[in-house]
Write a protein that holds these residues in place. Structure first.
Motif, PDB file in Angstrom:
ATOM      1  N   PHE A   1       9.638   6.926 -10.809  1.00  0.00           N
ATOM      2  CA  PHE A   1       9.134   7.820  -9.993  1.00  0.00           C
ATOM      3  C   PHE A   1       8.332   8.203  -8.922  1.00  0.00           C
ATOM      4  O   PHE A   1       7.499   8.471  -7.943  1.00  0.00           O
ATOM      5  N   SER A   2       7.403   9.208  -9.890  1.00  0.00           N
ATOM      6  CA  SER A   2       5.888   9.357  -9.661  1.00  0.00           C
ATOM      7  C   SER A   2       5.227   7.905  -9.069  1.00  0.00           C
ATOM      8  O   SER A   2       4.384   8.217  -8.057  1.00  0.00           O
ATOM      9  N   TYR A   3       5.305   6.850  -9.576  1.00  0.00           N
ATOM     10  CA  TYR A   3       4.575   6.307  -9.178  1.00  0.00           C
ATOM     11  C   TYR A   3       4.681   5.460  -7.137  1.00  0.00           C
ATOM     12  O   TYR A   3       4.163   4.634  -6.564  1.00  0.00           O
ATOM     13  N   CYS A   4       6.283   5.752  -7.656  1.00  0.00           N
ATOM     14  CA  CYS A   4       6.634   4.821  -6.206  1.00  0.00           C
ATOM     15  C   CYS A   4       6.599   6.217  -4.753  1.00  0.00           C
ATOM     16  O   CYS A   4       6.388   5.733  -3.809  1.00  0.00           O
ATOM     17  N   ILE A   5       6.477   7.494  -5.514  1.00  0.00           N
ATOM     18  CA  ILE A   5       6.167   9.086  -4.525  1.00  0.00           C
ATOM     19  C   ILE A   5       4.237   8.009  -4.777  1.00  0.00           C
ATOM     20  O   ILE A   5       4.125   8.197  -3.088  1.00  0.00           O
ATOM     21  N   ALA A   6       3.649   7.962  -5.268  1.00  0.00           N
ATOM     22  CA  ALA A   6       2.109   7.867  -5.003  1.00  0.00           C
ATOM     23  C   ALA A   6       1.924   6.174  -4.088  1.00  0.00           C
ATOM     24  O   ALA A   6       1.742   6.544  -2.905  1.00  0.00           O
ATOM     25  N   PHE A   7       2.883   5.754  -4.176  1.00  0.00           N
ATOM     26  CA  PHE A   7       3.144   4.356  -3.477  1.00  0.00           C
ATOM     27  C   PHE A   7       2.984   4.653  -2.566  1.00  0.00           C
ATOM     28  O   PHE A   7       2.398   4.567  -0.514  1.00  0.00           O
ATOM     29  N   ILE A   8       3.810   6.047  -1.648  1.00  0.00           N
ATOM     30  CA  ILE A   8       4.241   5.179  -0.476  1.00  0.00           C
ATOM     31  C   ILE A   8       3.619   6.773   0.599  1.00  0.00           C
ATOM     32  O   ILE A   8       2.994   6.607   1.201  1.00  0.00           O
ATOM     33  N   VAL A   9       3.045   7.883  -0.550  1.00  0.00           N
ATOM     34  CA  VAL A   9       2.125   8.357   0.096  1.00  0.00           C
ATOM     35  C   VAL A   9       0.135   7.950   0.211  1.00  0.00           C
ATOM     36  O   VAL A   9      -0.215   8.190   0.949  1.00  0.00           O
ATOM     37  N   ILE A  10       0.068   6.709  -0.342  1.00  0.00           N
ATOM     38  CA  ILE A  10      -1.044   6.403  -0.545  1.00  0.00           C
ATOM     39  C   ILE A  10      -0.964   5.304   0.801  1.00  0.00           C
ATOM     40  O   ILE A  10      -1.955   5.605   1.663  1.00  0.00           O
ATOM     41  N   ASP A  11      -0.144   4.922   1.098  1.00  0.00           N
ATOM     42  CA  ASP A  11       0.350   3.847   2.738  1.00  0.00           C
ATOM     43  C   ASP A  11       0.438   4.836   3.298  1.00  0.00           C
ATOM     44  O   ASP A  11      -0.488   3.840   4.608  1.00  0.00           O
ATOM     45  N   PHE A  12       0.840   6.403   3.573  1.00  0.00           N
ATOM     46  CA  PHE A  12       0.610   7.060   4.394  1.00  0.00           C
ATOM     47  C   PHE A  12      -0.587   7.502   4.979  1.00  0.00           C
ATOM     48  O   PHE A  12      -1.400   7.156   5.929  1.00  0.00           O
ATOM     49  N   TYR A  13      -1.169   7.509   3.652  1.00  0.00           N
ATOM     50  CA  TYR A  13      -2.650   7.662   3.429  1.00  0.00           C
ATOM     51  C   TYR A  13      -4.043   6.821   4.393  1.00  0.00           C
ATOM     52  O   TYR A  13      -4.994   6.955   4.986  1.00  0.00           O
TER      53      TYR A  13
ATOM     54  N   LEU B   1      -4.428  -0.353  -6.968  1.00  0.00           N
ATOM     55  CA  LEU B   1      -3.025  -1.634  -6.862  1.00  0.00           C
ATOM     56  C   LEU B   1      -3.053  -2.075  -5.745  1.00  0.00           C
ATOM     57  O   LEU B   1      -2.490  -2.942  -4.569  1.00  0.00           O
ATOM     58  N   HIS B   2      -2.477  -0.652  -4.274  1.00  0.00           N
ATOM     59  CA  HIS B   2      -2.775  -0.294  -3.769  1.00  0.00           C
ATOM     60  C   HIS B   2      -3.278  -0.924  -2.429  1.00  0.00           C
ATOM     61  O   HIS B   2      -3.104  -2.527  -1.780  1.00  0.00           O
TER      62      HIS B   2
ATOM     63  N   PHE C   1      -5.297  -4.220  -3.525  1.00  0.00           N
ATOM     64  CA  PHE C   1      -5.084  -5.485  -3.904  1.00  0.00           C
ATOM     65  C   PHE C   1      -3.689  -6.362  -3.956  1.00  0.00           C
ATOM     66  O   PHE C   1      -3.851  -7.416  -2.971  1.00  0.00           O
ATOM     67  N   LEU C   2      -3.037  -5.631  -2.638  1.00  0.00           N
ATOM     68  CA  LEU C   2      -1.394  -5.773  -2.439  1.00  0.00           C
ATOM     69  C   LEU C   2      -2.082  -6.184  -0.886  1.00  0.00           C
ATOM     70  O   LEU C   2      -1.058  -7.075  -0.463  1.00  0.00           O
ATOM     71  N   GLN C   3      -2.734  -5.986  -0.283  1.00  0.00           N
ATOM     72  CA  GLN C   3      -3.455  -6.232   0.992  1.00  0.00           C
ATOM     73  C   GLN C   3      -3.733  -7.643   1.068  1.00  0.00           C
ATOM     74  O   GLN C   3      -4.486  -7.654   2.488  1.00  0.00           O
ATOM     75  N   PHE C   4      -4.478  -8.188  -0.072  1.00  0.00           N
ATOM     76  CA  PHE C   4      -5.161  -9.102   0.300  1.00  0.00           C
ATOM     77  C   PHE C   4      -4.242 -10.465   0.527  1.00  0.00           C
ATOM     78  O   PHE C   4      -4.820 -10.915   1.592  1.00  0.00           O
ATOM     79  N   TRP C   5      -3.586 -10.569   0.350  1.00  0.00           N
ATOM     80  CA  TRP C   5      -2.379 -11.732   0.036  1.00  0.00           C
ATOM     81  C   TRP C   5      -1.409 -12.525   2.136  1.00  0.00           C
ATOM     82  O   TRP C   5      -1.848 -13.547   1.833  1.00  0.00           O
ATOM     83  N   TYR C   6      -1.760 -11.474   3.629  1.00  0.00           N
ATOM     84  CA  TYR C   6      -1.366 -11.679   4.515  1.00  0.00           C
ATOM     85  C   TYR C   6      -2.669 -11.814   5.299  1.00  0.00           C
ATOM     86  O   TYR C   6      -2.350 -11.628   6.610  1.00  0.00           O
ATOM     87  N   HIS C   7      -3.780 -12.036   4.668  1.00  0.00           N
ATOM     88  CA  HIS C   7      -4.992 -12.178   5.420  1.00  0.00           C
ATOM     89  C   HIS C   7      -4.851 -13.976   5.552  1.00  0.00           C
ATOM     90  O   HIS C   7      -5.917 -14.479   4.624  1.00  0.00           O
ATOM     91  N   THR C   8      -3.998 -14.582   5.720  1.00  0.00           N
ATOM     92  CA  THR C   8      -4.221 -15.799   6.499  1.00  0.00           C
ATOM     93  C   THR C   8      -3.077 -16.587   7.591  1.00  0.00           C
ATOM     94  O   THR C   8      -2.185 -15.552   7.728  1.00  0.00           O
ATOM     95  N   LYS C   9      -3.599 -17.657   8.173  1.00  0.00           N
ATOM     96  CA  LYS C   9      -2.511 -18.451   8.955  1.00  0.00           C
ATOM     97  C   LYS C   9      -2.292 -18.895   8.970  1.00  0.00           C
ATOM     98  O   LYS C   9      -1.095 -19.237   9.954  1.00  0.00           O
ATOM     99  N   HIS C  10      -1.480 -19.144   7.777  1.00  0.00           N
ATOM    100  CA  HIS C  10      -0.904 -20.687   7.047  1.00  0.00           C
ATOM    101  C   HIS C  10       0.580 -19.944   6.799  1.00  0.00           C
ATOM    102  O   HIS C  10       1.597 -20.984   6.973  1.00  0.00           O
TER     103      HIS C  10
ATOM    104  N   HIS D   1      -1.675  -0.859  12.321  1.00  0.00           N
ATOM    105  CA  HIS D   1      -2.611  -0.818  10.844  1.00  0.00           C
ATOM    106  C   HIS D   1      -2.125   0.029   9.838  1.00  0.00           C
ATOM    107  O   HIS D   1      -2.514   0.335   8.606  1.00  0.00           O
ATOM    108  N   SER D   2      -0.951  -0.517   9.667  1.00  0.00           N
ATOM    109  CA  SER D   2      -0.037  -0.701   8.426  1.00  0.00           C
ATOM    110  C   SER D   2      -0.823  -1.142   7.383  1.00  0.00           C
ATOM    111  O   SER D   2      -1.289  -2.359   7.487  1.00  0.00           O
ATOM    112  N   GLN D   3      -0.390  -0.658   5.916  1.00  0.00           N
ATOM    113  CA  GLN D   3      -1.251  -1.220   5.395  1.00  0.00           C
ATOM    114  C   GLN D   3      -0.723  -2.320   4.573  1.00  0.00           C
ATOM    115  O   GLN D   3      -0.621  -3.632   3.161  1.00  0.00           O
ATOM    116  N   ILE D   4       0.505  -1.621   4.085  1.00  0.00           N
ATOM    117  CA  ILE D   4       1.879  -2.639   3.110  1.00  0.00           C
ATOM    118  C   ILE D   4       2.888  -2.452   4.216  1.00  0.00           C
ATOM    119  O   ILE D   4       3.665  -2.797   4.155  1.00  0.00           O
TER     120      ILE D   4
END
Length: 423
Positions: free
Chosen positions: A81-93, A160-161, A163-172, A204-207
């Motif tokens: 639960f706390s990791y989920c909250i952290a992930f969403i808040v970090i994405d807002f940040y 972790l947040h 690193f998860l932004q790596f995969w979408y940098h592609t034209k393929h 500008h969103s990240q995840i």
């Protein structure tokens, strides 16, 4: 520092394998989106950023841990639960710090490096800043602090947040159906990296893409407007260290030249790209006006230079891996000397990639620094205890590298003049 270094030792080969797969897939599909020399510059930028982070070369005025101790209304345990909250808040940040980096002159300096590639591929995801020496946006994590999300959860979730932004940098990868409504996809992020007027300062969103839709900065990729990548004031260098400070240098110059004291102060906080009146005419800088009519930087290179640059980057990764795996053993202040050597190394071979005659000076400086380190410590930061004769191996490599630099500057660059070559 040590823990993050261990994480990077695991993450780096994964990133490299994916970059290679993308390259091979592009060749197979006859649509190679990852020129080797561009990828070397991107990966080298990633190295500089990771060295800065591992050495702790950044300052946070208000730490998250302090905020939790002062304002927490609850105290959550480290659970799902706390990791989920952290992930969403970090994405807002992440959304707001990313958006402000695009919209405010001063903050663009730390982000321009990420957009500086005129290609769009997995490697360019690694173009991360060393200029972000101060973190001003920790206050955006206040929602997590109020709920008492532990600082350890934030510390684990942040990389972790990222690193998860790596995969979408592609034209393929084309549009992804219903996921386009939830996540940031390659299509969304191609829009973000594009310099077309239709796409500037969007997505500008990240995840989670819903931040852009909520705050009015969303733009879908248009079928009739192919994205063109880069920055409107092109970097025109492969040197990631120079790119990191180009915009700041221009701001300092413009603030100094400005006759109006108000302009000297407000230029830092004006919209990105703003300059005092008539400065574009008085002190012009290269700017792309027609995104479909400009020449990409540094596309004409000999195969020798390309393959030598790849070799230099791979050897540098070996040096960096040893640093990250032995931070505690190397200790202070030696890790900063080691980090300085890595930065000089990247500066040197990227200057060579730029075909600069000064690459000989930088390579000579690198050779001198390494020789001084070995003479002072007696070996390469304890590496002789693991692999005998490394002093000789390193010195021979650096001597050959210095001679190769002289060869490129005095022979290869003069013989190879504007002949197109596939990279």
């Amino acid at each position: 520092m040590e823990e993050y270094g261990k994480i990077l030792i695991i993450a780096t080969p994964i990133f490299l394998v994916l970059i290679i797969i993308e390259k091979l897939y592009g060749i197979y599909k006859k649509n190679d989106t990852a020129p080797l020399i561009d990828s070397v510059s991107s990966i080298s930028s990633g190295i500089t950023n990771s060295v800065k982070d591992v050495l702790g070369l950044s300052l946070t005025f208000i730490s998250y841990e302090w905020m939790v101790s002062k304002i927490a209304l609850y105290h959550l345990e480290a659970n799902i639960f706390s990791y989920c909250i952290a992930f969403i808040v970090i994405d807002f940040y992440g959304y707001w710090s990313h958006r402000w980096a695009h919209q405010i002159n001063l903050f663009w300096n730390k982000h321009a490096i990420h957009h500086s590639s005129e290609e769009f591929n997995l490697a360019c995801a690694l173009r991360q800043p060393i200029a972000s020496l101060v973190n001003l946006f920790t206050f955006l994590l206040i929602p997590a602090a109020l709920l008492g999300v532990p600082a350890t959860v934030i510390a684990i979730t942040l990389p972790l947040h990222l690193f998860l932004q790596f995969w979408y940098h592609t034209k393929h990868i084309n549009k992804m159906g219903f996921l386009e409504y939830i996540l940031v996809t390659p299509s969304h992020h191609r829009v973000h990296h594009a310099i077309n007027p239709e796409y500037l300062d969007k997505n500008h969103s990240q995840i989670f893409i819903f931040w852009d839709k909520l705050f009015g900065t969303f733009q879908a990729e248009l079928d009739d407007v192919p994205p063109v990548f880069g920055i409107t004031r092109p970097a025109q260098t492969w040197n990631p260290i120079r790119i990191n400070f180009q915009h700041l240098t221009l701001l300092i110059k413009d603030a100094w030249r400005a006759e109006n004291w108000k302009d000297k102060f407000t230029i830092w906080f004006k919209p990105t790209g703003w300059r005092p009146e008539n400065f574009e005419e008085k002190y012009p800088v290269t700017k792309i006006e027609n995104v479909f009519a400009f020449n990409k930087y540094g596309t004409q290179n000999s195969k020798k230079l390309i393959y030598w640059s790849v070799t230099q980057m791979l050897i540098t990764l070996l040096f960096v891996t040893y640093l990250f795996d032995n931070i505690a053993k190397i200790g202070l202040p030696s890790i900063f000397i080691y980090g300085f050597f890595i930065l000089i190394t990247i500066y040197s071979y990227s200057e060579l990639m730029d075909k600069s005659k000064y690459a000989v000076f930088w390579e000579a400086l690198r050779f001198s620094i390494a020789t001084g380190i070995i003479m002072y410590y007696g070996d390469w930061f304890g590496l002789n205890n693991i692999l005998p004769y490394t002093n000789y191996i390193i010195l021979i490599y650096l001597a050959l590298s210095f001679l190769a630099t002289i060869y490129f500057v005095n022979i290869d660059f003069k013989n190879y003049q504007n002949q197109p070559v596939n990279s």
